[in-house]
Design a protein around this motif. Structure first.
Motif, PDB file in Angstrom:
ATOM      1  N   LEU A 184       0.832  -1.207   0.000  1.00 14.96           N
ATOM      2  CA  LEU A 184       0.000   0.000   0.000  1.00 14.96           C
ATOM      3  C   LEU A 184       0.867   1.257   0.000  1.00 14.96           C
ATOM      4  N   ASN A 185       1.928   1.238   0.769  1.00 16.83           N
ATOM      5  CA  ASN A 185       2.802   2.409   0.822  1.00 16.83           C
ATOM      6  C   ASN A 185       3.433   2.688  -0.557  1.00 16.83           C
ATOM      7  N   SER A 186       3.862   1.630  -1.215  1.00 17.35           N
ATOM      8  CA  SER A 186       4.460   1.806  -2.551  1.00 17.35           C
ATOM      9  C   SER A 186       3.424   2.360  -3.522  1.00 17.35           C
ATOM     10  N   ALA A 187       2.192   1.806  -3.468  1.00 17.22           N
ATOM     11  CA  ALA A 187       1.154   2.279  -4.367  1.00 17.22           C
ATOM     12  C   ALA A 187       0.775   3.725  -4.053  1.00 17.22           C
ATOM     13  N   LEU A 188       0.732   4.079  -2.760  1.00 18.65           N
ATOM     14  CA  LEU A 188       0.388   5.443  -2.381  1.00 18.65           C
ATOM     15  C   LEU A 188       1.444   6.437  -2.860  1.00 18.65           C
ATOM     16  N   LYS A 189       2.716   6.082  -2.700  1.00 19.08           N
ATOM     17  CA  LYS A 189       3.791   6.961  -3.196  1.00 19.08           C
ATOM     18  C   LYS A 189       3.691   7.141  -4.713  1.00 19.08           C
ATOM     19  N   GLN A 190       3.354   6.077  -5.415  1.00 20.57           N
ATOM     20  CA  GLN A 190       3.203   6.157  -6.872  1.00 20.57           C
ATOM     21  C   GLN A 190       2.040   7.059  -7.248  1.00 20.57           C
ATOM     22  N   ALA A 191       0.930   6.973  -6.470  1.00 26.03           N
ATOM     23  CA  ALA A 191      -0.228   7.810  -6.757  1.00 26.03           C
ATOM     24  C   ALA A 191       0.070   9.273  -6.481  1.00 26.03           C
ATOM     25  N   VAL A 192       0.825   9.535  -5.411  1.00 23.77           N
ATOM     26  CA  VAL A 192       1.196  10.928  -5.103  1.00 23.77           C
ATOM     27  C   VAL A 192       2.089  11.483  -6.203  1.00 23.77           C
ATOM     28  N   ALA A 193       2.999  10.669  -6.692  1.00 23.22           N
ATOM     29  CA  ALA A 193       3.904  11.123  -7.757  1.00 23.22           C
ATOM     30  C   ALA A 193       3.142  11.363  -9.055  1.00 23.22           C
ATOM     31  N   GLY A 194       2.004  10.685  -9.254  1.00 23.09           N
ATOM     32  CA  GLY A 194       1.240  10.850 -10.484  1.00 23.09           C
ATOM     33  C   GLY A 194       0.472  12.151 -10.552  1.00 23.09           C
ATOM     34  N   GLY A 195       0.340  12.853  -9.448  1.00 21.38           N
ATOM     35  CA  GLY A 195      -0.330  14.147  -9.456  1.00 21.38           C
ATOM     36  C   GLY A 195      -1.837  14.024  -9.654  1.00 21.38           C
ATOM     37  N   GLU A 196      -2.394  15.019 -10.396  1.00 23.03           N
ATOM     38  CA  GLU A 196      -3.844  15.079 -10.596  1.00 23.03           C
ATOM     39  C   GLU A 196      -4.370  13.895 -11.390  1.00 23.03           C
ATOM     40  N   ASP A 197      -3.559  13.334 -12.249  1.00 22.95           N
ATOM     41  CA  ASP A 197      -4.031  12.211 -13.059  1.00 22.95           C
ATOM     42  C   ASP A 197      -4.359  10.980 -12.212  1.00 22.95           C
ATOM     43  N   MET A 198      -3.735  10.865 -11.082  1.00 22.56           N
ATOM     44  CA  MET A 198      -3.945   9.685 -10.228  1.00 22.56           C
ATOM     45  C   MET A 198      -4.627  10.063  -8.908  1.00 22.56           C
ATOM     46  N   LYS A 199      -5.340  11.170  -8.905  1.00 22.93           N
ATOM     47  CA  LYS A 199      -6.027  11.614  -7.680  1.00 22.93           C
ATOM     48  C   LYS A 199      -7.109  10.620  -7.259  1.00 22.93           C
ATOM     49  N   ALA A 200      -7.819  10.080  -8.254  1.00 22.50           N
ATOM     50  CA  ALA A 200      -8.860   9.098  -7.937  1.00 22.50           C
ATOM     51  C   ALA A 200      -8.262   7.862  -7.279  1.00 22.50           C
ATOM     52  N   ASP A 201      -7.114   7.396  -7.825  1.00 22.90           N
ATOM     53  CA  ASP A 201      -6.456   6.239  -7.220  1.00 22.90           C
ATOM     54  C   ASP A 201      -5.959   6.562  -5.818  1.00 22.90           C
ATOM     55  N   LEU A 202      -5.521   7.791  -5.621  1.00 25.73           N
ATOM     56  CA  LEU A 202      -5.052   8.203  -4.294  1.00 25.73           C
ATOM     57  C   LEU A 202      -6.174   8.090  -3.266  1.00 25.73           C
ATOM     58  N   LEU A 203      -7.358   8.543  -3.656  1.00 24.77           N
ATOM     59  CA  LEU A 203      -8.500   8.465  -2.735  1.00 24.77           C
ATOM     60  C   LEU A 203      -8.889   7.012  -2.446  1.00 24.77           C
ATOM     61  N   LYS A 204      -8.820   6.160  -3.448  1.00 24.31           N
ATOM     62  CA  LYS A 204      -9.131   4.741  -3.237  1.00 24.31           C
ATOM     63  C   LYS A 204      -8.136   4.100  -2.273  1.00 24.31           C
ATOM     64  N   LEU A 205      -6.866   4.457  -2.441  1.00 22.88           N
ATOM     65  CA  LEU A 205      -5.845   3.895  -1.553  1.00 22.88           C
ATOM     66  C   LEU A 205      -6.050   4.361  -0.116  1.00 22.88           C
ATOM     67  N   LEU A 206      -6.414   5.628   0.056  1.00 23.49           N
ATOM     68  CA  LEU A 206      -6.691   6.123   1.414  1.00 23.49           C
ATOM     69  C   LEU A 206      -7.885   5.395   2.029  1.00 23.49           C
ATOM     70  N   GLY A 207      -8.851   5.035   1.192  1.00 27.09           N
ATOM     71  CA  GLY A 207      -9.985   4.247   1.703  1.00 27.09           C
ATOM     72  C   GLY A 207      -9.558   2.875   2.182  1.00 27.09           C
ATOM     73  N   ILE A 208      -8.584   2.280   1.483  1.00 27.78           N
ATOM     74  CA  ILE A 208      -8.086   0.971   1.912  1.00 27.78           C
ATOM     75  C   ILE A 208      -7.371   1.088   3.256  1.00 27.78           C
ATOM     76  N   TYR A 209      -6.569   2.147   3.408  1.00 29.82           N
ATOM     77  CA  TYR A 209      -5.917   2.389   4.703  1.00 29.82           C
ATOM     78  C   TYR A 209      -6.965   2.514   5.818  1.00 29.82           C
ATOM     79  N   LYS A 210      -8.041   3.217   5.545  1.00 30.38           N
ATOM     80  CA  LYS A 210      -9.075   3.448   6.553  1.00 30.38           C
ATOM     81  C   LYS A 210      -9.739   2.140   6.958  1.00 30.38           C
ATOM     82  N   CYS A 211      -9.993   1.285   5.964  1.00 34.67           N
ATOM     83  CA  CYS A 211     -10.607  -0.012   6.281  1.00 34.67           C
ATOM     84  C   CYS A 211      -9.699  -0.863   7.169  1.00 34.67           C
ATOM     85  N   MET A 212      -8.409  -0.708   6.990  1.00 36.16           N
ATOM     86  CA  MET A 212      -7.467  -1.454   7.834  1.00 36.16           C
ATOM     87  C   MET A 212      -7.270  -0.802   9.192  1.00 36.16           C
ATOM     88  N   GLY A 213      -7.753   0.442   9.334  1.00 37.20           N
ATOM     89  CA  GLY A 213      -7.502   1.160  10.571  1.00 37.20           C
ATOM     90  C   GLY A 213      -6.090   1.683  10.658  1.00 37.20           C
TER      91      GLY A 213
END
Length: 286
Positions: free
Chosen positions: A243-272
């Motif tokens: 998840l950390n690797s995917a999140l860093k990749q989404a942050v590096a992608g900027g606005e194009d990967m904003k949707a993926d960034l939000l999905k990844l944050l949702g996964i973090y939330k589900c895990m607590g």
């Protein structure tokens, strides 16, 4: 017959013909017992029926008094007769003590039999209760065993998907059909997620959470589950690394990967693990 006696007689009709001769008056008939046995007997009503009775009042009183004395005598005789029967009851029951003793002994024997049967019923009831409790314990143990086997299988499957080096032969023992089916679905979904693999990461998170919830429901203090804590911790660390690797990749992608960034944050939330996501975001902005 005297004049006073004549004046106290009950009769109706012509006075001259009645007074001409006492011999013409009928002799009064005795009062019948049935006259006093009518329901709701009333003295005044009874006396009104004697208007044609040729008898002086004194004679009527004497006859009624005699009738009353006769009734009293009959009542006394009836009481005496029953009293004699009551007094003779004891003598008629002579020798009944033996029968009473036989009945008493029979009842005592019956009581002992009932108590014996009650004791057997109580013992059998306790045996049934113990068997029912043992059946419940066995059923609970079977359910716990099934849950433990399912947890171990899930751990092995997730280890195989995460390609952990410690899995060894566990990866081969995992459910191959489930892995193949999930991988085929994963390949289709990943094509829509900019190659970050969000569906795969979400599936890993869900499997990990299923293992955690199952362990909590079964009882984390179970000896077998205690031994699996190290494996589960390794699974958590691996899922977070991905998840950390995917999140860093989404942050590096900027606005194009904003949707993926939000999905990844949702996964973090589900895990607590929101704090972990915040830490990764801070490191990515440096």
């Amino acid at each position: 017959m005297t004049a006073s006696a004549m004046s106290n007689r009950f009769y109706f009709g012509d006075d001259d013909s009645s007074a001409s001769s006492d011999d013409n008056l009928p002799y009064p008939k005795p009062l019948t017992r049935a006259s006093f046995l009518t329901p709701n007997f009333e003295p005044t009503t009874f006396l009104s029926t004697l208007r044609n009775r040729h008898q002086t009042l004194e004679d009527l009183r004497a006859e009624l008094r005699t009738r009353s004395q006769d009734l009293n005598k009959e009542l006394l005789d009836l009481v005496n007769e029953n009293y004699q029967d009551f007094l003779s009851l004891g003598s008629s029951l002579k020798g009944g003590d033996e029968k009473v003793e036989e009945v008493r002994l029979g009842l005592l024997g019956f009581r002992r039999e009932v108590e014996g049967l009650r004791g057997k019923v109580d013992r059998r009831r306790k045996e049934v209760e113990e068997l029912v409790e043992e059946r419940k314990r066995i059923r609970d143990s079977v359910q716990v065993g099934r849950r433990i086997l399912e947890i171990e299988r899930r751990i092995a499957v997730l280890e195989g998907r995460l390609m952990l080096a410690s899995t060894g032969t566990r990866k081969v023992e995992a459910n191959e059909e489930e892995i193949d089916e999930s991988d085929s679905e994963e390949s289709d979904e990943e094509a829509e997620s900019n190659a970050i693999g969000i569906p795969r990461l979400r599936r890993h998170m869900e499997q990990y959470m299923y293992i955690k919830v199952s362990m909590k429901r079964t009882g984390p203090e179970h000896p077998f589950l205690v031994k699996q804590e190290e494996r589960v911790l390794r699974l958590k660390q691996t899922v977070l690394l991905d998840l950390n690797s995917a999140l860093k990749q989404a942050v590096a992608g900027g606005e194009d990967m904003k949707a993926d960034l939000l999905k990844l944050l949702g996964i973090y939330k589900c895990m607590g693990e929101e704090s972990e996501a915040i830490q990764v975001l801070k490191e990515s902005k440096r």
